[in-house]
Motif scaffolding. Structure first.
Motif, PDB file in Angstrom:
ATOM      1  N   ASN A  80       0.759  -1.184  -0.164  1.00 54.49           N
ATOM      2  CA  ASN A  80      -0.053   0.092  -0.053  1.00 54.49           C
ATOM      3  C   ASN A  80       0.968   1.327   0.178  1.00 54.49           C
ATOM      4  O   ASN A  80       1.474   1.260   0.839  1.00 54.49           O
ATOM      5  CB  ASN A  80      -0.929  -0.117   1.194  1.00 54.49           C
ATOM      6  CG  ASN A  80      -1.994  -1.187   1.289  1.00 54.49           C
ATOM      7  OD1 ASN A  80      -2.255  -1.520  -0.156  1.00 54.49           O
ATOM      8  ND2 ASN A  80      -2.661  -1.182   2.143  1.00 54.49           N
ATOM      9  N   ASP A  81       0.754   1.984  -0.892  1.00 52.58           N
ATOM     10  CA  ASP A  81       1.683   3.310  -1.040  1.00 52.58           C
ATOM     11  C   ASP A  81       0.900   4.655  -1.199  1.00 52.58           C
ATOM     12  O   ASP A  81       1.276   5.550  -1.454  1.00 52.58           O
ATOM     13  CB  ASP A  81       2.432   3.213  -2.493  1.00 52.58           C
ATOM     14  CG  ASP A  81       1.694   3.189  -3.537  1.00 52.58           C
ATOM     15  OD1 ASP A  81       0.424   3.441  -3.423  1.00 52.58           O
ATOM     16  OD2 ASP A  81       2.326   2.658  -4.603  1.00 52.58           O
ATOM     17  N   ASP A  82      -0.421   4.433  -0.989  1.00 50.06           N
ATOM     18  CA  ASP A  82      -1.534   5.500  -0.877  1.00 50.06           C
ATOM     19  C   ASP A  82      -1.427   6.671  -2.208  1.00 50.06           C
ATOM     20  O   ASP A  82      -2.177   7.492  -2.202  1.00 50.06           O
ATOM     21  CB  ASP A  82      -1.102   6.806   0.200  1.00 50.06           C
ATOM     22  CG  ASP A  82      -1.215   5.881   1.623  1.00 50.06           C
ATOM     23  OD1 ASP A  82      -2.220   5.094   1.685  1.00 50.06           O
ATOM     24  OD2 ASP A  82      -0.287   6.220   2.581  1.00 50.06           O
ATOM     25  N   THR A  83      -0.848   5.889  -3.363  1.00 52.55           N
ATOM     26  CA  THR A  83      -1.132   6.526  -4.491  1.00 52.55           C
ATOM     27  C   THR A  83      -1.641   5.563  -5.764  1.00 52.55           C
ATOM     28  O   THR A  83      -2.322   5.645  -6.410  1.00 52.55           O
ATOM     29  CB  THR A  83       0.470   7.219  -4.992  1.00 52.55           C
ATOM     30  OG1 THR A  83       0.631   8.086  -3.803  1.00 52.55           O
ATOM     31  CG2 THR A  83       0.230   8.112  -6.264  1.00 52.55           C
ATOM     32  N   GLN A  85      -1.018   1.895  -5.366  1.00 53.60           N
ATOM     33  CA  GLN A  85      -1.246   0.533  -4.920  1.00 53.60           C
ATOM     34  C   GLN A  85      -2.169   0.424  -3.639  1.00 53.60           C
ATOM     35  O   GLN A  85      -1.809   1.295  -2.640  1.00 53.60           O
ATOM     36  CB  GLN A  85       0.056  -0.491  -4.729  1.00 53.60           C
ATOM     37  CG  GLN A  85       0.492  -0.441  -5.993  1.00 53.60           C
ATOM     38  CD  GLN A  85       1.720  -1.289  -5.890  1.00 53.60           C
ATOM     39  OE1 GLN A  85       2.136  -1.493  -7.033  1.00 53.60           O
ATOM     40  NE2 GLN A  85       2.112  -1.747  -4.905  1.00 53.60           N
ATOM     41  N   HIS A  86      -3.199   0.024  -3.565  1.00 57.79           N
ATOM     42  CA  HIS A  86      -3.842  -0.281  -2.191  1.00 57.79           C
ATOM     43  C   HIS A  86      -5.092  -1.347  -2.129  1.00 57.79           C
ATOM     44  O   HIS A  86      -5.607  -1.554  -3.161  1.00 57.79           O
ATOM     45  CB  HIS A  86      -5.039   0.969  -2.280  1.00 57.79           C
ATOM     46  CG  HIS A  86      -5.562   1.301  -0.762  1.00 57.79           C
ATOM     47  ND1 HIS A  86      -4.895   1.748   0.268  1.00 57.79           N
ATOM     48  CD2 HIS A  86      -6.806   1.171  -0.461  1.00 57.79           C
ATOM     49  CE1 HIS A  86      -5.749   1.699   1.198  1.00 57.79           C
ATOM     50  NE2 HIS A  86      -7.022   1.273   1.033  1.00 57.79           N
ATOM     51  N   ASP A  87      -4.663  -2.014  -0.971  1.00 61.43           N
ATOM     52  CA  ASP A  87      -5.521  -3.305  -0.761  1.00 61.43           C
ATOM     53  C   ASP A  87      -5.594  -4.075  -2.051  1.00 61.43           C
ATOM     54  O   ASP A  87      -6.794  -4.767  -2.351  1.00 61.43           O
ATOM     55  CB  ASP A  87      -6.994  -2.863  -0.277  1.00 61.43           C
ATOM     56  CG  ASP A  87      -7.069  -2.425   1.042  1.00 61.43           C
ATOM     57  OD1 ASP A  87      -6.117  -2.539   1.779  1.00 61.43           O
ATOM     58  OD2 ASP A  87      -8.417  -1.682   1.545  1.00 61.43           O
ATOM     59  N   ASP A 143     -10.278   5.419  -1.741  1.00 64.91           N
ATOM     60  CA  ASP A 143      -8.793   5.788  -1.744  1.00 64.91           C
ATOM     61  C   ASP A 143      -7.997   5.626  -3.150  1.00 64.91           C
ATOM     62  O   ASP A 143      -8.453   4.664  -4.023  1.00 64.91           O
ATOM     63  CB  ASP A 143      -8.188   4.877  -0.792  1.00 64.91           C
ATOM     64  CG  ASP A 143      -8.835   4.951   0.692  1.00 64.91           C
ATOM     65  OD1 ASP A 143      -8.898   6.008   1.199  1.00 64.91           O
ATOM     66  OD2 ASP A 143      -9.213   3.870   1.267  1.00 64.91           O
TER      67      ASP A 143
END
Length: 272
Positions: A80-83, A85-87, A143
């Motif tokens: 998870n990089d908050d930009t 890739q997420h979940d 997100d």
């Protein structure tokens, strides 16, 4: 022998036994790089590639797995990089928001990063798309990377899984892959008649030795199937779109059902 060394050896022995019992797995970092080309020339927002001028190239992937020699799969736990890739869902982005891709966004993302159980892997599998349970949420509340309006179809209540646009010798080409025939309203979709999620499985992919090559040539070739020279060759994932037969064949999808059918012709594994 000191007490600390004895304790360390005991811990290694316990973990070794646990590995044999499949109860302890060594976690290793893994990078999966992608490259996009048009008949061998790099995709670029700064110059044409083989006479084709790109405008956009972005797509979502999930369900990333590595395969061993027996065909058994091990999931890659994407970071998870908050930009990007997420979940477990990632956006691969090759446009720069500049040059001929001025309608895009700044920044690129061409490498999936994550962790996997240590092992000897010889293949890769992933899905081009967004999982159903996340595909139909409100993008204004989601997100990253599921917060991009340009990657969302309001009237479909879901995301554009794959967005490719440009202009070539035979005219403009637009490919927007996403689920169609969806029932319900945004945020309350119950089903989609044609899911249109492409499953990509590549043999011969060894982490650290190979990368994933996306050759856009089959989609660029859509420019030759236009019924009217004034209209772009397009595939908005509708069965009646003039370019969808070509595009869906390239993705290995059945145009009628939106389900995988046969091999895809866009992605391949190649040495770094």
């Amino acid at each position: 022998m000191g007490m600390n060394e004895i304790a360390a050896r005991s811990l290694r022995a316990i973990c070794g036994l646990a590995v044999l019992l499949a109860g302890c797995h060594r976690d290793v970092a893994v990078d999966i790089p992608f490259v996009a080309t048009i008949r061998g020339e790099p995709f670029s927002c700064d110059r044409p590639a083989n006479g084709f001028t790109p405008f956009d190239l972005r797509f979502y992937v999930y369900g990333v797995e590595l395969l061993d020699q027996r065909g058994a799969t091990t999931p890659v736990r994407l970071t998870n990089d908050d930009t990007w890739q997420h979940d477990g869902v990632a956006l691969l982005d090759f446009e720069t928001g500049s040059g001929t891709c001025a309608d895009g966004t700044r920044g690129t993302h061409m490498i999936l990063s994550g962790h996997v159980d240590a092992g000897r892997y010889v293949g890769l599998r992933f899905v081009v798309g967004v999982p159903f349970e996340r595909n139909h949420a409100d993008p204004t509340m989601a997100d990253p990377p599921l917060n991009l309006g340009r990657m969302h179809w309001g009237w479909q209540g879901g995301f554009k899984f794959f967005r490719f646009e440009g202009n070539g010798p035979h005219g403009a080409v637009r490919v927007h892959l996403g689920s169609t025939g969806c029932a319900g309203t945004i945020g309350h979709i119950t089903e989609c008649a044609r899911p249109n999620r492409a499953v990509v499985q590549l043999d011969g992919f060894v982490p650290g030795r190979n990368r994933i090559a996306l050759d856009l040539a089959p989609l660029v070739a859509m420019g030759g199937v236009r019924p009217d020279a004034k209209q772009p060759a397009s595939c908005m994932s509708d069965m009646d779109d003039n370019g969808c037969r070509v595009a869906f064949d390239a993705f290995g999808l059945d145009l009628q059902t939106g389900k995988p059918l046969g091999a895809q012709h866009l992605f391949s594994s190649q040495p770094l």
